[in-house]
Design a protein around this motif. Structure first.
Motif, short mmCIF file in Angstrom:
data_model
loop_
_atom_site.label_atom_id
_atom_site.label_comp_id
_atom_site.label_asym_id
_atom_site.label_seq_id
_atom_site.Cartn_x
_atom_site.Cartn_y
_atom_site.Cartn_z
N ARG A 48 -3.75 -5.26 -4.74
CA ARG A 48 -3.18 -4.13 -4.01
C ARG A 48 -4.15 -3.63 -2.94
O ARG A 48 -3.74 -3.21 -1.87
CB ARG A 48 -2.80 -3.02 -4.99
N TYR A 107 11.02 0.36 5.59
CA TYR A 107 9.83 1.19 5.51
C TYR A 107 10.23 2.62 5.21
O TYR A 107 11.38 3.01 5.47
CB TYR A 107 9.08 1.16 6.85
N PRO A 108 9.30 3.44 4.72
CA PRO A 108 9.64 4.85 4.47
C PRO A 108 9.79 5.65 5.77
O PRO A 108 10.36 6.73 5.77
CB PRO A 108 8.46 5.37 3.64
N MET A 117 1.13 3.94 -10.14
CA MET A 117 0.67 2.61 -9.73
C MET A 117 -0.80 2.45 -10.07
O MET A 117 -1.58 3.40 -9.99
CB MET A 117 0.88 2.38 -8.23
N ASP A 147 0.94 -3.57 4.82
CA ASP A 147 2.35 -3.23 4.92
C ASP A 147 3.03 -3.92 6.10
O ASP A 147 4.05 -3.47 6.58
CB ASP A 147 2.52 -1.70 5.04
N GLU A 191 12.41 -5.55 4.00
CA GLU A 191 12.30 -4.35 3.18
C GLU A 191 12.15 -3.15 4.12
O GLU A 191 11.33 -3.18 5.03
CB GLU A 191 11.10 -4.42 2.26
N THR A 232 0.81 -1.21 0.00
CA THR A 232 0.00 0.00 0.00
C THR A 232 0.85 1.27 0.00
O THR A 232 0.33 2.35 0.18
CB THR A 232 -0.94 0.01 1.22
N LEU A 233 2.13 1.13 -0.17
CA LEU A 233 2.99 2.31 -0.25
C LEU A 233 2.90 2.83 -1.68
O LEU A 233 3.64 2.43 -2.56
CB LEU A 233 4.43 1.95 0.11
N TRP A 234 1.94 3.69 -1.91
CA TRP A 234 1.61 4.14 -3.26
C TRP A 234 2.72 4.98 -3.87
O TRP A 234 3.32 5.81 -3.21
CB TRP A 234 0.31 4.94 -3.24
N GLN A 235 2.94 4.72 -5.13
CA GLN A 235 3.91 5.46 -5.92
C GLN A 235 3.20 6.03 -7.14
O GLN A 235 2.20 5.47 -7.60
CB GLN A 235 5.04 4.52 -6.38
N PRO A 236 3.69 7.14 -7.70
CA PRO A 236 3.07 7.69 -8.91
C PRO A 236 3.02 6.64 -10.02
O PRO A 236 3.97 5.89 -10.23
CB PRO A 236 3.99 8.85 -9.29
#
Length: 109
Positions: free
Chosen positions: A18, A49-50, A12, A23, A47, A6-10
């Motif tokens: 999804r 996390y932000p 996607m 997460d 991985e 669910t870590l959205w990126q432009p």
């Protein structure tokens, strides 16, 4: 382990998979030490996390004699991992030895 979904990126696309993703990441740390009353061990997330996840839980996955009267928790949590803290919970405070004791962990973002 569930890869962060669910870590959205432009760019996607919105897909059913999804929408159902989360997460959370989880794993098992094998803990070994000799004659201790507490222990720390670094755990790295598969991985990063932000930012720092909202929580990390731990659980000893063994009922073997040396694990009785012990508990674990996550300390020093960062976006890339945490420190697993194992400690004795009784007043006797007798030192024990662990050999590859599995400790489950789950990080929630």
């Amino acid at each position: 382990m569930t890869v962060p979904g669910t870590l959205w990126q432009p760019g996607m696309l919105l897909t059913p998979d999804r929408l159902l993703a989360n997460d959370d990441q989880d794993g098992i740390a094998l803990v070994s030490f000799t004659t201790q009353t507490s222990w720390t061990q670094a755990v790295v997330f598969p991985e990063a996390y932000p930012a720092v996840p909202s929580g990390v839980t731990t659980e000893i996955q063994s009922g073997a004699g040396p694990t009785a009267r012990w508990d674990t928790r996550a300390i020093s949590i960062t976006a890339t991992g945490f420190t697993l803290f194992a400690y004795i919970t009784d007043l006797a405070n007798s030192a024990v030895t662990w050999s590859n004791v599995p400790v489950f962990w789950r990080a929630t973002y």
